[in-house]
Design an enzyme around this catalytic site. Sequence first.
Site, PDB file in Angstrom:
ATOM      1  CG  ASN A  21      -2.184  -0.811   0.943  1.00  0.00           C
ATOM      2  OD1 ASN A  21      -3.057  -0.387   0.206  1.00  0.00           O
ATOM      3  ND2 ASN A  21      -2.232  -1.998   1.517  1.00  0.00           N
ATOM      4  NE  ARG A  98       2.994  -2.730  18.437  1.00  0.00           N
ATOM      5  CZ  ARG A  98       3.066  -3.792  19.223  1.00  0.00           C
ATOM      6  NH1 ARG A  98       3.127  -5.007  18.707  1.00  0.00           N
ATOM      7  NH2 ARG A  98       3.072  -3.658  20.532  1.00  0.00           N
ATOM      8  CG  ASN A 114      -6.123   1.372   9.580  1.00  0.00           C
ATOM      9  OD1 ASN A 114      -5.010   1.082   9.121  1.00  0.00           O
ATOM     10  ND2 ASN A 114      -6.896   0.479  10.157  1.00  0.00           N
ATOM     11  CG  HIS A 116     -10.126  -3.301   8.822  1.00  0.00           C
ATOM     12  ND1 HIS A 116      -9.273  -3.882   9.741  1.00  0.00           N
ATOM     13  CD2 HIS A 116     -11.201  -4.125   8.730  1.00  0.00           C
ATOM     14  CE1 HIS A 116      -9.820  -5.000  10.184  1.00  0.00           C
ATOM     15  NE2 HIS A 116     -10.990  -5.166   9.592  1.00  0.00           N
ATOM     16  CB  SER A 143     -13.242  -0.123   5.106  1.00  0.00           C
ATOM     17  OG  SER A 143     -14.260  -1.084   4.919  1.00  0.00           O
ATOM     18  CG  LEU A 151      -9.151  -2.401  16.844  1.00  0.00           C
ATOM     19  CD1 LEU A 151      -7.819  -1.736  16.548  1.00  0.00           C
ATOM     20  CD2 LEU A 151      -8.949  -3.758  17.485  1.00  0.00           C
ATOM     21  CG  ASP A 152     -10.003  -2.408  12.851  1.00  0.00           C
ATOM     22  OD1 ASP A 152      -9.081  -1.665  12.470  1.00  0.00           O
ATOM     23  OD2 ASP A 152      -9.834  -3.593  13.171  1.00  0.00           O
TER      24      ASP A 152
HETATM   25  C1  GRF Z   1      -3.321  -4.640   3.894  1.00  0.00           C
HETATM   26  O1  GRF Z   1      -4.066  -5.618   3.257  1.00  0.00           O
HETATM   27  C2  GRF Z   1      -4.162  -3.886   4.884  1.00  0.00           C
HETATM   28  O2  GRF Z   1      -5.522  -3.963   4.633  1.00  0.00           O
HETATM   29  C3  GRF Z   1      -3.873  -4.559   6.182  1.00  0.00           C
HETATM   30  O3  GRF Z   1      -2.553  -4.996   6.092  1.00  0.00           O
HETATM   31  C4  GRF Z   1      -2.194  -5.199   4.735  1.00  0.00           C
HETATM   32  C5  GRF Z   1      -0.899  -4.495   4.509  1.00  0.00           C
HETATM   33  O4  GRF Z   1      -0.250  -4.864   3.335  1.00  0.00           O
HETATM   34  N1  GRF Z   1      -4.141  -3.644   7.262  1.00  0.00           N
HETATM   35  P1  GRF Z   1       0.984  -4.036   2.790  1.00  0.00           P
HETATM   36  O5  GRF Z   1       2.051  -3.993   3.873  1.00  0.00           O
HETATM   37  O6  GRF Z   1       0.506  -2.669   2.422  1.00  0.00           O
HETATM   38  O7  GRF Z   1       1.480  -4.812   1.602  1.00  0.00           O
END
Ligand code: GRF
Length: 220
Positions: A21, A98, A114, A116, A143, A151-152
Site C-alpha cells: 500500500n 500496532r 487506516n 482495513h 475500507s 478499534l477499526d
Molecule cells: C493490507 O491488506 C491492509 O488492509 C492490512 O494490512 C495489509 C498491509 O499490506 N491492514 P501491505 O504492507 O501494504 O502490503
Amino acid sequence: MKADPAPQPRIVILASGNGSNLQALISASQERDFPGKIVAVGCNRPQAFALERAAQANIETFVVDHTKYDTRDDFDRALMVEILRHNPDLIVLAGFMRILTTDFVRAFRGKLLNVHPSLLPKYTGLNTHQRALDAGDAIHGTSIHFVTEELDGGPVIAQAEVQIKPGDTAETLAERVQAKEHLLYPIVVRWLCEGRVQLGSDFVLFDGELLKTPSRLPDN
Ligand code: GRF
C-alpha cells in the site's frame, strides 16, 4: 509578483511489513498533479520491506521498534515524537500492525487514516478474509476509515468490493483485496489533501456534505 504556491499537505506513512500500500501511495505521489507530499515513512519493525521501498523513493524513514518499549504508552509517545518532527497534515496507516493508544489517536484526530481489509463494520480485527469465507459471504472488500478510539470503528470514507469466487482461499482473497486497496487508498489520500474530506464528531463530511454511506467501488 507571482504569489508563492500554497504549501502541499505533508504526509507521514506508517507501515509494519511488505508495504505494498505504501508503494501504491508513493507511485501516486510521484504523479505531477498529486496534491500532497510524503515527507517520511515510519516503521515499528527495523526489517520491514516498507523501509526499503521508501529509501528507493528517497523518502526519509524512521524506526520506532515496539520491542524496545516496556509499555504501549511509552512506544506511542516515542512514535508521536518522531511523527511530530515532520509536522504532518496527514498520517496514513498502511499495514501498520500496532494498536494505538487513545492519547495517540486523540492527538491526531481527523488526520489519521487506516486501511482495513473488510467491508466495515463487518470483521473488525484480524483474519478478515477467512472470516468472510467462513460466513459464506458473496461480497468482501476493504475500507478506508478515519482512526478514532474504537478499534477499526472510526467513520468510513470509502470502500471497495471484492466478489468471493468458488474455490477462494484466504490467500487468493487477500490478493484481490490488496489490489483494490492499491487503487482506493491513493484516491482517498488525494481527497484528504485536497480538503474534500473531513472528520466531524462521528461522521464524514465530503465536499461539505454529510456522507451518509461510504463511497463504494464495485467489483467488476
Ligand atoms: C493490507 O491488506 C491492509 O488492509 C492490512 O494490512 C495489509 C498491509 O499490506 N491492514 P501491505 O504492507 O501494504 O502490503
